[in-house]
Design an enzyme around this catalytic site. Structure first.
Site, PDB file in Angstrom:
ATOM      1  N   SER A  31       0.804  -1.227   0.000  1.00  0.00           N
ATOM      2  CA  SER A  31       0.000   0.000   0.000  1.00  0.00           C
ATOM      3  C   SER A  31       0.838   1.279   0.000  1.00  0.00           C
ATOM      4  O   SER A  31       0.314   2.346  -0.294  1.00  0.00           O
ATOM      5  CB  SER A  31      -0.920   0.019   1.213  1.00  0.00           C
ATOM      6  OG  SER A  31      -0.172  -0.164   2.398  1.00  0.00           O
ATOM      7  N   ASP A  56      -3.017   7.864   8.143  1.00  0.00           N
ATOM      8  CA  ASP A  56      -4.001   7.010   8.823  1.00  0.00           C
ATOM      9  C   ASP A  56      -3.235   6.069   9.759  1.00  0.00           C
ATOM     10  O   ASP A  56      -2.058   6.296  10.020  1.00  0.00           O
ATOM     11  CB  ASP A  56      -4.885   6.255   7.823  1.00  0.00           C
ATOM     12  CG  ASP A  56      -4.094   5.265   6.976  1.00  0.00           C
ATOM     13  OD1 ASP A  56      -2.910   5.006   7.285  1.00  0.00           O
ATOM     14  OD2 ASP A  56      -4.651   4.742   6.003  1.00  0.00           O
ATOM     15  N   HIS A  93      -0.306   4.436   7.400  1.00  0.00           N
ATOM     16  CA  HIS A  93       0.384   5.044   6.245  1.00  0.00           C
ATOM     17  C   HIS A  93       0.859   6.467   6.495  1.00  0.00           C
ATOM     18  O   HIS A  93       0.157   7.242   7.151  1.00  0.00           O
ATOM     19  CB  HIS A  93      -0.556   5.017   5.029  1.00  0.00           C
ATOM     20  CG  HIS A  93      -1.033   3.643   4.708  1.00  0.00           C
ATOM     21  ND1 HIS A  93      -2.290   3.194   5.055  1.00  0.00           N
ATOM     22  CD2 HIS A  93      -0.406   2.605   4.126  1.00  0.00           C
ATOM     23  CE1 HIS A  93      -2.409   1.935   4.678  1.00  0.00           C
ATOM     24  NE2 HIS A  93      -1.286   1.544   4.114  1.00  0.00           N
TER      25      HIS A  93
END
Ligand SMILES: *[C@@H]1O[C@H](CO)[C@@H](O)[C@H](O)[C@H]1NC(C)=O
Ligand SMILES: *[C@@H]1O[C@H](CO)[C@@H](O)[C@H](O)[C@H]1NC(C)=O
Ligand SMILES: *[C@@H]1O[C@H](CO)[C@@H](O)[C@H](O)[C@H]1NC(C)=O
Length: 366
Positions: A42, A331, A334
């Site tokens: 991600s 978040d 991340h």
């Protein structure tokens, strides 16, 4: 007569084009990288998971993307751009499109741009395989093999090898494998000791790099894992919101195991050049001295709910901070756009201690 004039004009136009191409290649050093092939998780997914109907590892909804040029969520796990975008900008290329966005309804590969493709997938791992949720690194290499076949068809075998030998192959992976192992009672921890597990991660990564080498890759950018025990979700496990020690410890063990394997790979295949980025060290320095980078919040996420905004992910009903540029984390897992940009600056041509044996700029210019 008109025909003749047309032919002359055409000749003139063609030679001007050639001249422009020559001028461009001789004045623009960024031309030395003709493509970027991005693999990983991600941290560099630019929208592959949007195309996985059953995956919950998605970011294609607000408040993600709030600082993206369009102001819209794209599937990046970020308030704006991520490291894939910033690397592309460094070498003057467009961000490679998500591989899955190139597939037709029949799942045939359409026209892949010669400037590169992004295979990365949120939640992905080296050892960890969660089909339907994310595209494992092994599967990403399979996807690359189809792009490779298409390149050989387009450019011919020699043309494709020349193109790929100059291109960058960046791999950002490992965090999810470690998160998965250090969950309470994880399946992996019943099979492997932590040392066996991090050894397996590093050796599997090298095997996959060898497969990419067999399909033309010569310039690798490989990142170690960051100080992942310090992300808000992991800090939640500590009563005083300190970093989770075991995840950090085994992150360094993984990184330490990977580095000599990369050296060996280069000894076996001397025409490989690579740049290893010490993400752990970069993150550690940021956490030690956040003010240096204008950051004031290193523990709490910007977007989420609950303690450290880490009880609940970033979704449209979550709260988010107004000051994204002074947060380390967007978040609960991340980094903010600003921190992704900083990491690319450091690996491209930052202080020497962050890259082994050369930085990405030196790699790009080869
Ligand atoms: C594991 O379980 C212990 C005790 O039940 C708990 O305190 C701890 O937070 C858990 N750790 C994780 C990583 O879930
Ligand atoms: C919390 O973190 C501190 C500092 O790293 C550590 O000494 C302590 O053992 C941790 N506590 C728990 C419950 O994990
Ligand atoms: C790249 O690899 C070649 C072949 O091993 C080597 O001679 C060269 O020094 C490397 N380039 C850099 C910048 O390390």
């Amino acid at each position: 007569m008109a025909n003749m004039a047309n032919k002359v004009l055409l000749k003139f136009a063609t030679s001007m084009l050639l001249l422009c191409a020559l001028l461009f290649t001789s004045t623009c050093s960024c031309q030395s990288v003709p493509g970027i092939y991005m693999l990983g998780d991600s941290l560099v997914d630019v929208g592959n998971n949007n195309h996985l109907p059953l995956s919950v590892a998605k970011a294609n909804f607000p408040h993600n993307g709030i600082d993206f040029p369009t102001g819209k969520a794209t599937g990046r796990f970020s308030n704006g751009k991520n490291a894939a975008d910033f690397l592309a900008e460094k070498v003057g290329l467009p961000t490679g499109p998500p591989y899955l966005s190139l597939l037709s309804k029949e799942q045939d590969l359409g026209d892949a741009p010669i400037t590169g493709v992004n295979f990365a997938s949120g939640g992905s791992g080296i050892v960890r395989d969660t089909p339907k949720q994310s595209i494992s690194l092994t599967q990403q290499v399979e996807h690359y093999s189809l792009v490779y076949e298409q390149l050989v068809q387009k450019l011919g075998s020699t043309g494709a090898q020349t193109h790929l030998a100059k291109s960058l192959f960046m791999i950002v992976i490992g965090s999810n494998d470690l998160f998965a192992y250090f969950k309470n009672n994880s399946d992996a921890s019943k099979i492997y000791t932590p040392q066996q597990y991090v050894d397996l991660m590093a050796s599997n990564l090298i095997q996959l790099m060898k497969r990419l080498y067999g399909m033309g890759a010569r310039k690798f950018v490989v990142t170690g894992v960051g100080m992942i025990g310090c992300c808000p979700r992991q800090r939640k496990h500590n009563a005083t919101s300190e970093c989770k020690e075991d995840t950090n410890y085994w992150s360094t063990k993984y990184n330490d195991g990977l580095k000599p394997l990369l050296e060996n790979l280069k000894l076996e295949s001397p025409d490989i050049n690579y740049s290893y980025f010490d993400m752990y060290g970069a993150m550690g320095d940021l956490i030690q001295d956040p003010q240096k980078y204008g950051i004031t919040e290193i523990k709490e996420a910007c977007c989420g709910l609950g303690n450290l905004k880490a009880d609940f992910p970033c979704t449209p009903i979550s709260k988010y901070c107004s000051n994204r540029n002074d947060h380390l984390f967007w978040d609960f897992y991340h980094p903010t756009e600003m921190v992704s940009n900083l990491n690319i600056d450091l690996m491209y041509n930052g202080p020497k201690q962050y890259t082994i044996p050369i930085n990405v700029e030196q790699l790009a210019e080869l």
